[in-house]
Design a protein around this motif. Sequence first.
Motif, PDB file in Angstrom:
ATOM      1  N   ASN A   1     -21.815   6.270 -12.093  1.00 30.34           N
ATOM      2  CA  ASN A   1     -22.476   5.541 -13.164  1.00 30.34           C
ATOM      3  C   ASN A   1     -21.953   4.110 -13.221  1.00 30.34           C
ATOM      4  OD1 ASN A   1     -23.936   5.251 -15.849  1.00 30.34           O
ATOM      5  ND2 ASN A   1     -21.812   4.857 -16.447  1.00 30.34           N
ATOM      6  N   SER A   2     -22.853   3.153 -13.329  1.00 31.58           N
ATOM      7  CA  SER A   2     -22.447   1.746 -13.327  1.00 31.58           C
ATOM      8  C   SER A   2     -22.454   1.123 -14.716  1.00 31.58           C
ATOM      9  CB  SER A   2     -23.376   0.930 -12.416  1.00 31.58           C
ATOM     10  OG  SER A   2     -24.727   1.038 -12.856  1.00 31.58           O
ATOM     11  N   ASP A   3     -22.871   1.882 -15.736  1.00 27.58           N
ATOM     12  CA  ASP A   3     -22.932   1.346 -17.087  1.00 27.58           C
ATOM     13  C   ASP A   3     -21.658   1.689 -17.842  1.00 27.58           C
ATOM     14  OD1 ASP A   3     -24.204  -0.150 -19.000  1.00 27.58           O
ATOM     15  OD2 ASP A   3     -26.034   1.042 -18.999  1.00 27.58           O
ATOM     16  N   ARG A   4     -21.416   0.992 -18.944  1.00 28.75           N
ATOM     17  CA  ARG A   4     -20.236   1.273 -19.757  1.00 28.75           C
ATOM     18  C   ARG A   4     -20.476   0.822 -21.190  1.00 28.75           C
ATOM     19  NH1 ARG A   4     -16.646  -2.988 -20.770  1.00 28.75           N
ATOM     20  NH2 ARG A   4     -17.332  -4.985 -19.919  1.00 28.75           N
ATOM     21  N   VAL A   5     -19.670   1.353 -22.113  1.00 28.03           N
ATOM     22  CA  VAL A   5     -19.758   0.963 -23.517  1.00 28.03           C
ATOM     23  C   VAL A   5     -19.125  -0.416 -23.696  1.00 28.03           C
ATOM     24  CG1 VAL A   5     -19.043   1.505 -25.873  1.00 28.03           C
ATOM     25  CG2 VAL A   5     -19.706   3.348 -24.322  1.00 28.03           C
ATOM     26  N   VAL A   6     -19.835  -1.283 -24.387  1.00 30.98           N
ATOM     27  CA  VAL A   6     -19.263  -2.597 -24.702  1.00 30.98           C
ATOM     28  C   VAL A   6     -18.943  -2.719 -26.190  1.00 30.98           C
ATOM     29  CG1 VAL A   6     -20.336  -3.767 -22.755  1.00 30.98           C
ATOM     30  CG2 VAL A   6     -21.572  -3.622 -24.928  1.00 30.98           C
ATOM     31  N   GLY A   7     -19.372  -1.741 -26.994  1.00 33.12           N
ATOM     32  CA  GLY A   7     -19.023  -1.784 -28.406  1.00 33.12           C
ATOM     33  C   GLY A   7     -19.883  -0.836 -29.225  1.00 33.12           C
ATOM     34  N   ARG A   8     -19.466  -0.606 -30.470  1.00 35.14           N
ATOM     35  CA  ARG A   8     -20.227   0.228 -31.388  1.00 35.14           C
ATOM     36  C   ARG A   8     -21.261  -0.627 -32.093  1.00 35.14           C
ATOM     37  NH1 ARG A   8     -18.533  -1.192 -36.515  1.00 35.14           N
ATOM     38  NH2 ARG A   8     -20.020   0.308 -37.350  1.00 35.14           N
ATOM     39  N   GLU A   9     -22.292   0.024 -32.576  1.00 35.74           N
ATOM     40  CA  GLU A   9     -23.338  -0.646 -33.349  1.00 35.74           C
ATOM     41  C   GLU A   9     -23.524   0.096 -34.657  1.00 35.74           C
ATOM     42  OE1 GLU A   9     -25.347  -3.395 -32.605  1.00 35.74           O
ATOM     43  OE2 GLU A   9     -24.042  -3.782 -30.873  1.00 35.74           O
ATOM     44  N   SER A  10     -23.984  -0.626 -35.663  1.00 31.11           N
ATOM     45  CA  SER A  10     -24.264  -0.006 -36.958  1.00 31.11           C
ATOM     46  C   SER A  10     -25.694   0.513 -36.964  1.00 31.11           C
ATOM     47  CB  SER A  10     -24.088  -1.023 -38.083  1.00 31.11           C
ATOM     48  OG  SER A  10     -24.599  -0.523 -39.301  1.00 31.11           O
ATOM     49  N   PRO A  11     -25.903   1.815 -37.195  1.00 32.79           N
ATOM     50  CA  PRO A  11     -27.273   2.350 -37.267  1.00 32.79           C
ATOM     51  C   PRO A  11     -28.105   1.654 -38.351  1.00 32.79           C
ATOM     52  CG  PRO A  11     -25.676   4.136 -37.118  1.00 32.79           C
ATOM     53  CD  PRO A  11     -24.897   2.875 -37.346  1.00 32.79           C
ATOM     54  N   GLN A  12     -27.456   1.268 -39.451  1.00 37.22           N
ATOM     55  CA  GLN A  12     -28.172   0.616 -40.539  1.00 37.22           C
ATOM     56  C   GLN A  12     -28.739  -0.727 -40.088  1.00 37.22           C
ATOM     57  OE1 GLN A  12     -25.131   2.004 -40.918  1.00 37.22           O
ATOM     58  NE2 GLN A  12     -25.740   3.776 -42.170  1.00 37.22           N
ATOM     59  N   ASP A  13     -27.982  -1.451 -39.243  1.00 32.24           N
ATOM     60  CA  ASP A  13     -28.451  -2.762 -38.775  1.00 32.24           C
ATOM     61  C   ASP A  13     -29.722  -2.645 -37.946  1.00 32.24           C
ATOM     62  OD1 ASP A  13     -26.294  -3.866 -40.042  1.00 32.24           O
ATOM     63  OD2 ASP A  13     -25.120  -4.221 -38.229  1.00 32.24           O
ATOM     64  N   TRP A  14     -29.887  -1.490 -37.285  1.00 34.05           N
ATOM     65  CA  TRP A  14     -31.050  -1.288 -36.435  1.00 34.05           C
ATOM     66  C   TRP A  14     -32.141  -0.460 -37.123  1.00 34.05           C
ATOM     67  CZ3 TRP A  14     -31.765  -3.633 -31.793  1.00 34.05           C
ATOM     68  CH2 TRP A  14     -30.651  -4.253 -31.217  1.00 34.05           C
ATOM     69  N   GLY A  15     -31.844   0.027 -38.311  1.00 35.95           N
ATOM     70  CA  GLY A  15     -32.825   0.824 -39.028  1.00 35.95           C
ATOM     71  C   GLY A  15     -33.029   2.213 -38.463  1.00 35.95           C
ATOM     72  N   PHE A  16     -32.018   2.728 -37.763  1.00 32.46           N
ATOM     73  CA  PHE A  16     -32.136   4.058 -37.170  1.00 32.46           C
ATOM     74  C   PHE A  16     -31.724   5.116 -38.189  1.00 32.46           C
ATOM     75  CE2 PHE A  16     -31.105   1.945 -32.880  1.00 32.46           C
ATOM     76  CZ  PHE A  16     -32.447   1.653 -32.667  1.00 32.46           C
ATOM     77  N   THR A  17     -32.587   6.059 -38.433  1.00 33.86           N
ATOM     78  CA  THR A  17     -32.300   7.139 -39.369  1.00 33.86           C
ATOM     79  C   THR A  17     -32.384   8.513 -38.710  1.00 33.86           C
ATOM     80  OG1 THR A  17     -34.632   7.247 -40.043  1.00 33.86           O
ATOM     81  CG2 THR A  17     -33.181   5.794 -41.321  1.00 33.86           C
ATOM     82  N   HIS A  18     -32.582   8.538 -37.393  1.00 35.92           N
ATOM     83  CA  HIS A  18     -32.822   9.806 -36.698  1.00 35.92           C
ATOM     84  C   HIS A  18     -31.754  10.119 -35.660  1.00 35.92           C
ATOM     85  CE1 HIS A  18     -34.301   6.689 -34.068  1.00 35.92           C
ATOM     86  NE2 HIS A  18     -34.443   7.545 -33.074  1.00 35.92           N
ATOM     87  N   LEU A  19     -30.599   9.467 -35.745  1.00 36.33           N
ATOM     88  CA  LEU A  19     -29.581   9.655 -34.714  1.00 36.33           C
ATOM     89  C   LEU A  19     -29.074  11.095 -34.644  1.00 36.33           C
ATOM     90  CD1 LEU A  19     -27.427   6.401 -34.952  1.00 36.33           C
ATOM     91  CD2 LEU A  19     -29.425   6.886 -33.528  1.00 36.33           C
ATOM     92  N   ASP A  20     -28.990  11.760 -35.791  1.00 35.85           N
ATOM     93  CA  ASP A  20     -28.513  13.145 -35.785  1.00 35.85           C
ATOM     94  C   ASP A  20     -29.446  14.040 -34.976  1.00 35.85           C
ATOM     95  OD1 ASP A  20     -26.317  12.516 -37.331  1.00 35.85           O
ATOM     96  OD2 ASP A  20     -27.326  12.959 -39.216  1.00 35.85           O
ATOM     97  N   ASP A  21     -30.732  13.745 -35.001  1.00 37.38           N
ATOM     98  CA  ASP A  21     -31.679  14.535 -34.221  1.00 37.38           C
ATOM     99  C   ASP A  21     -31.451  14.347 -32.728  1.00 37.38           C
ATOM    100  OD1 ASP A  21     -32.885  15.440 -36.536  1.00 37.38           O
ATOM    101  OD2 ASP A  21     -34.358  13.820 -36.562  1.00 37.38           O
ATOM    102  N   ILE A  22     -30.972  13.160 -32.333  1.00 37.36           N
ATOM    103  CA  ILE A  22     -30.763  12.876 -30.912  1.00 37.36           C
ATOM    104  C   ILE A  22     -29.533  13.599 -30.388  1.00 37.36           C
ATOM    105  CG2 ILE A  22     -30.286  11.060 -29.223  1.00 37.36           C
ATOM    106  CD1 ILE A  22     -31.940   9.173 -30.894  1.00 37.36           C
ATOM    107  N   TRP A  23     -28.404  13.488 -31.105  1.00 35.58           N
ATOM    108  CA  TRP A  23     -27.192  14.093 -30.547  1.00 35.58           C
ATOM    109  C   TRP A  23     -27.174  15.610 -30.672  1.00 35.58           C
ATOM    110  CZ3 TRP A  23     -24.093  17.120 -33.477  1.00 35.58           C
ATOM    111  CH2 TRP A  23     -23.971  16.873 -34.838  1.00 35.58           C
ATOM    112  N   ARG A  24     -27.962  16.152 -31.620  1.00 31.46           N
ATOM    113  CA  ARG A  24     -27.966  17.606 -31.793  1.00 31.46           C
ATOM    114  C   ARG A  24     -28.809  18.331 -30.767  1.00 31.46           C
ATOM    115  NH1 ARG A  24     -28.564  19.488 -37.941  1.00 31.46           N
ATOM    116  NH2 ARG A  24     -30.516  18.316 -37.807  1.00 31.46           N
ATOM    117  N   LYS A  25     -29.618  17.620 -29.989  1.00 30.02           N
ATOM    118  CA  LYS A  25     -30.424  18.273 -28.964  1.00 30.02           C
ATOM    119  C   LYS A  25     -29.506  18.858 -27.886  1.00 30.02           C
ATOM    120  CE  LYS A  25     -34.491  15.299 -29.433  1.00 30.02           C
ATOM    121  NZ  LYS A  25     -35.337  14.289 -28.764  1.00 30.02           N
ATOM    122  N   THR A  26     -29.730  20.095 -27.491  1.00 27.05           N
ATOM    123  CA  THR A  26     -28.896  20.712 -26.467  1.00 27.05           C
ATOM    124  C   THR A  26     -29.641  20.778 -25.148  1.00 27.05           C
ATOM    125  OG1 THR A  26     -29.675  22.899 -27.151  1.00 27.05           O
ATOM    126  CG2 THR A  26     -27.648  22.087 -28.142  1.00 27.05           C
TER     127      THR A  26
END
Length: 418
Positions: free
Chosen positions: A393-418
């Motif tokens: 993998n050639s990508d990497r984390v460069v920092g955290r982001e605030s979900p509120q700043d992006w208006g994301f309200t569905h993140l729990d649905d994304i990480w809970r997918k198995t």
Amino acid sequence: MLKKIPIHQVQLGMYLQSMEGSWLSHPFWKTKFVLRDPADLEALLTSGVPMVWIDVSKGSDVQDQAVPDTLVQDLVDAPSPASASTPPAEAAPAATVAPGPARVERVSMGSEMGRAAQVVNRSRQAVTALFGEARMGKAIDPEMCLPLVEEVADSVSRNPSALISLARLKTKDDYTYMHSVAVCALMVSLSRQLGLDDTQTREAGLAGLLHDIGKMMMPLDVLNKPGQLTEAEFDIMRSHPMRGYMMLKEGGAVPEAALDVCLHHHEKMDGTGYPQKLKGEQISLLARMGAVCDVYDAITSTRPYKAAWDPAGSIQRMAQWTGQFDPVVFKAFVKSVGIYPVGSLVKLESGRLAVVIDLNPQNLAAPMVRVFYSTKSKLPIPVQMLDLANPANSDRVVGRESPQDWGFTHLDDIWRKT
């Protein structure tokens, strides 16, 4: 004169000017000091920091012969300065961060999610009934709690993030009950990270489960108030550690370690906590652990009067609260939940946004993620899972982001997918 050297060349007597790598991988909460303590050297050599800067005008220079690999291995294998046999209820110094023995083989987040969800549901029912009886004045029987603690501990052994993350998704109505389950799981995970034995780990889990039992003695209109508390209401709430301690003490069967955490989980290292304003090593190891676990779950959960903070942002904020937590215990806690805990929104070097779905214990800065959004196009993209620790993998984390700043309200649905 400053000199940059690889970690294996660091020796006692050197003046550390700075360390490379993520600040959370650094083993110290200070910089610019002479390295004199062998325990500090051990912590540095096992921290994962790749390079350091030394000032040879203020301390020793690199010797002609580098530190032998065998000596490095001896330091890695050296026992913790804080003996694992130290009773948790005593005011013991914080243990050196070292992974505890795993009871069962670790599995992926996806493999554990189903079992963890079942444990969470059973725990919710059991703790609701237990706390309901406590509110009616019935004594707590710790023997009735231990099977629940064992179930939580087994799930944490298989994958800590699964149960801890699911328990974080509590509602406003069941906050008090599920907070206790979450703190139980966090205490077990932290105990393993600190290298505590099975008996101490079980006591830590029980202490986490019962630490807020005193809230059952609080008026419901204050406990569940949707707005900010008045100073008088705060005074009532600050009585819950003592009320809980007295309730458990009167039952006569609860271990001293659990009594201690119940009474002292709101104490702070600088002496500004309550109810007794204990300071430093006056606070037991388990109570210091309880303080960190309690706060983390509280600020990452939706409360009657506030929205949850995102996990990675919570870790970052807690790290800035000087004087509140034992630094070594907090560092171990970060290692147990991750620099970017499951559910964190992170930005990748490629400009994509992703949600953390699992940790890589050997490299906390390179978690498993699900990519779903492009910051360049400002549009969703096909969801893709990446193992950022994979050399391919050639990508990497460069920092955290605030979900509120992006208006994301569905993140729990994304990480809970198995």
